[in-house]
Design a protein around this motif. Structure first.
Motif, PDB file in Angstrom:
ATOM      1  N   THR A  92     -31.885  37.524  30.497  1.00  0.00           N
ATOM      2  CA  THR A  92     -32.530  37.373  29.181  1.00  0.00           C
ATOM      3  C   THR A  92     -32.683  38.758  28.551  1.00  0.00           C
ATOM      4  OG1 THR A  92     -33.766  35.464  30.019  1.00  0.00           O
ATOM      5  CG2 THR A  92     -34.526  36.423  27.953  1.00  0.00           C
ATOM      6  N   PRO A  93     -32.099  38.981  27.346  1.00  0.00           N
ATOM      7  CA  PRO A  93     -32.115  40.339  26.784  1.00  0.00           C
ATOM      8  C   PRO A  93     -33.494  40.817  26.323  1.00  0.00           C
ATOM      9  CG  PRO A  93     -31.088  38.803  25.259  1.00  0.00           C
ATOM     10  CD  PRO A  93     -31.346  38.045  26.509  1.00  0.00           C
ATOM     11  N   ASP A  94     -34.354  39.883  25.883  1.00  0.00           N
ATOM     12  CA  ASP A  94     -35.667  40.280  25.372  1.00  0.00           C
ATOM     13  C   ASP A  94     -36.696  39.236  25.778  1.00  0.00           C
ATOM     14  OD1 ASP A  94     -37.803  41.292  24.041  1.00  0.00           O
ATOM     15  OD2 ASP A  94     -36.907  41.260  22.039  1.00  0.00           O
ATOM     16  N   ILE A  95     -37.845  39.705  26.253  1.00  0.00           N
ATOM     17  CA  ILE A  95     -38.890  38.788  26.747  1.00  0.00           C
ATOM     18  C   ILE A  95     -39.463  37.925  25.619  1.00  0.00           C
ATOM     19  CG2 ILE A  95     -40.971  40.231  26.516  1.00  0.00           C
ATOM     20  CD1 ILE A  95     -40.054  38.538  29.787  1.00  0.00           C
ATOM     21  N   SER A  96     -39.402  38.435  24.361  1.00  0.00           N
ATOM     22  CA  SER A  96     -39.951  37.686  23.217  1.00  0.00           C
ATOM     23  C   SER A  96     -39.092  36.470  22.866  1.00  0.00           C
ATOM     24  CB  SER A  96     -40.079  38.590  21.998  1.00  0.00           C
ATOM     25  OG  SER A  96     -38.807  38.991  21.555  1.00  0.00           O
ATOM     26  N   ASN A  97     -37.860  36.409  23.389  1.00  0.00           N
ATOM     27  CA  ASN A  97     -36.981  35.257  23.127  1.00  0.00           C
ATOM     28  C   ASN A  97     -37.598  33.951  23.617  1.00  0.00           C
ATOM     29  OD1 ASN A  97     -35.203  37.088  22.121  1.00  0.00           O
ATOM     30  ND2 ASN A  97     -33.519  36.616  23.517  1.00  0.00           N
ATOM     31  N   LEU A  98     -38.376  34.029  24.699  1.00  0.00           N
ATOM     32  CA  LEU A  98     -38.993  32.816  25.264  1.00  0.00           C
ATOM     33  C   LEU A  98     -39.954  32.189  24.260  1.00  0.00           C
ATOM     34  CD1 LEU A  98     -39.394  30.977  27.770  1.00  0.00           C
ATOM     35  CD2 LEU A  98     -41.223  32.504  28.476  1.00  0.00           C
ATOM     36  N   GLN A  99     -40.814  33.028  23.641  1.00  0.00           N
ATOM     37  CA  GLN A  99     -41.777  32.507  22.664  1.00  0.00           C
ATOM     38  C   GLN A  99     -41.068  32.021  21.398  1.00  0.00           C
ATOM     39  OE1 GLN A  99     -45.081  31.983  23.245  1.00  0.00           O
ATOM     40  NE2 GLN A  99     -44.947  30.889  21.318  1.00  0.00           N
ATOM     41  N   LYS A 100     -40.012  32.727  20.988  1.00  0.00           N
ATOM     42  CA  LYS A 100     -39.243  32.294  19.809  1.00  0.00           C
ATOM     43  C   LYS A 100     -38.652  30.905  20.028  1.00  0.00           C
ATOM     44  CE  LYS A 100     -37.730  36.705  17.821  1.00  0.00           C
ATOM     45  NZ  LYS A 100     -36.575  37.569  17.590  1.00  0.00           N
ATOM     46  N   CYS A 101     -38.088  30.700  21.243  1.00  0.00           N
ATOM     47  CA  CYS A 101     -37.487  29.397  21.571  1.00  0.00           C
ATOM     48  C   CYS A 101     -38.551  28.303  21.620  1.00  0.00           C
ATOM     49  CB  CYS A 101     -36.750  29.473  22.904  1.00  0.00           C
ATOM     50  SG  CYS A 101     -35.285  30.514  22.833  1.00  0.00           S
ATOM     51  N   ALA A 102     -39.728  28.635  22.158  1.00  0.00           N
ATOM     52  CA  ALA A 102     -40.825  27.656  22.215  1.00  0.00           C
ATOM     53  C   ALA A 102     -41.262  27.274  20.799  1.00  0.00           C
ATOM     54  CB  ALA A 102     -42.003  28.232  23.004  1.00  0.00           C
ATOM     55  N   ASP A 103     -41.337  28.256  19.881  1.00  0.00           N
ATOM     56  CA  ASP A 103     -41.702  27.985  18.483  1.00  0.00           C
ATOM     57  C   ASP A 103     -40.640  27.124  17.800  1.00  0.00           C
ATOM     58  OD1 ASP A 103     -43.986  29.494  18.763  1.00  0.00           O
ATOM     59  OD2 ASP A 103     -43.121  31.321  17.905  1.00  0.00           O
ATOM     60  N   PHE A 104     -39.374  27.399  18.122  1.00  0.00           N
ATOM     61  CA  PHE A 104     -38.248  26.639  17.551  1.00  0.00           C
ATOM     62  C   PHE A 104     -38.324  25.168  17.968  1.00  0.00           C
ATOM     63  CE2 PHE A 104     -33.742  25.439  18.874  1.00  0.00           C
ATOM     64  CZ  PHE A 104     -33.400  24.880  17.656  1.00  0.00           C
ATOM     65  N   VAL A 105     -38.547  24.922  19.255  1.00  0.00           N
ATOM     66  CA  VAL A 105     -38.629  23.538  19.769  1.00  0.00           C
ATOM     67  C   VAL A 105     -39.873  22.850  19.193  1.00  0.00           C
ATOM     68  CG1 VAL A 105     -38.859  22.116  21.849  1.00  0.00           C
ATOM     69  CG2 VAL A 105     -37.360  24.112  21.880  1.00  0.00           C
ATOM     70  N   HIS A 106     -40.995  23.593  19.117  1.00  0.00           N
ATOM     71  CA  HIS A 106     -42.246  23.026  18.579  1.00  0.00           C
ATOM     72  C   HIS A 106     -42.059  22.635  17.110  1.00  0.00           C
ATOM     73  CE1 HIS A 106     -46.468  22.275  18.059  1.00  0.00           C
ATOM     74  NE2 HIS A 106     -46.564  23.198  17.110  1.00  0.00           N
ATOM     75  N   ALA A 107     -41.347  23.480  16.334  1.00  0.00           N
ATOM     76  CA  ALA A 107     -41.103  23.170  14.920  1.00  0.00           C
ATOM     77  C   ALA A 107     -40.284  21.889  14.786  1.00  0.00           C
ATOM     78  CB  ALA A 107     -40.373  24.335  14.250  1.00  0.00           C
ATOM     79  N   PHE A 108     -39.305  21.694  15.680  1.00  0.00           N
ATOM     80  CA  PHE A 108     -38.515  20.457  15.654  1.00  0.00           C
ATOM     81  C   PHE A 108     -39.407  19.248  15.951  1.00  0.00           C
ATOM     82  CE2 PHE A 108     -35.974  17.168  17.769  1.00  0.00           C
ATOM     83  CZ  PHE A 108     -35.032  16.922  16.789  1.00  0.00           C
ATOM     84  N   MET A 109     -40.343  19.406  16.904  1.00  0.00           N
ATOM     85  CA  MET A 109     -41.256  18.298  17.259  1.00  0.00           C
ATOM     86  C   MET A 109     -42.185  17.933  16.090  1.00  0.00           C
ATOM     87  SD  MET A 109     -40.167  17.641  20.141  1.00  0.00           S
ATOM     88  CE  MET A 109     -39.226  18.457  21.399  1.00  0.00           C
TER      89      MET A 109
END
Length: 220
Positions: A92-109
């Motif tokens: 994983t290139p950047d640790i902040s990617n995890l939170q970005k992905c969680a926000d992306f999935v949450h926005a879809f929900m």
């Protein structure tokens, strides 16, 4: 005697004035993301509401591809717990990617389309803000229904006008309202939606929006 003392004093001063040689600065290689958390894998879990289960199945590959291939985050659907689980990988290139992905999935929900929610992965200055109609004004029964109708307009006309004028995306789910956009744009969209809830006619809100968007266009 005095001359020797003076000489020794001068020698001491000369020695004191010599610059001290500092050791060279250590050069450390930048830490890798998995090293920042002491090698521990980091997790995020996003709950899937019942009404978003079918849309999630249909759009799974559209969600999975950017998260796994571009953001380098592992993602899976836990069917038993009905949650989308995300975790960091070794590469994983950047640790902040995890939170970005969680926000992306949450926005879809919350009800946003994948093509709109994916902007959360690409841009840093995007947020999702949620509020309810009752937070603005306590309405019940037909009054609440009419307020929600005013927010959407005929065939969603008012909602689209607010979205296009403020460069945001709005989801109206029953009495809950979710806005996706930058901080300043969310504020403009929220003010317009609040005016409609309070009972302002759509025409008045449109004219206010025109004035605000003209000011924004001048600023940039």
């Amino acid at each position: 005697m005095q001359s020797t003392e003076a000489l020794s004093a001068m020698e001491v001063e000369a020695v004191a004035s010599e610059p001290k040689l500092l050791p060279p600065k250590p050069e450390f290689a930048p830490l890798k993301p998995h090293e920042m958390s002491d090698g521990q894998v980091q997790f995020r879990k996003v709950s899937v509401p019942p009404h978003r289960y079918t849309p999630l199945k249909k759009a799974w590959m559209d969600i999975y591809t950017p998260v796994y291939e571009q953001m380098k985050i592992d993602i899976r659907m836990n069917l038993k717990a009905r949650k989308v689980e995300l975790k960091t990988r070794h590469d994983t290139p950047d640790i902040s990617n995890l939170q970005k992905c969680a926000d992306f999935v949450h926005a879809f929900m919350l009800g946003f389309d994948v093509i709109d929610a994916i902007a959360l992965l690409r841009l840093d200055e995007l947020y999702v803000e949620s509020f309810e109609v009752k937070d603005v004004k306590t309405l019940r029964g037909d009054h609440l229904s009419r307020a929600i109708g005013r927010l959407s307009g005929k065939g969603g006309k008012t909602k689209f006008a607010i979205e296009n004028a403020t460069k945001t995306r709005v989801v109206i789910a029953d009495s809950k309202i979710h806005i996706l956009g930058s901080f300043a744009n969310i504020k403009i969209a929220r003010d317009s939606l609040c005016s409609l809830i309070m009972g302002s006619p759509a025409g008045k809100v449109y004219s206010k929006l025109r004035a605000v968007t003209a000011r924004l266009a001048e600023r940039f």
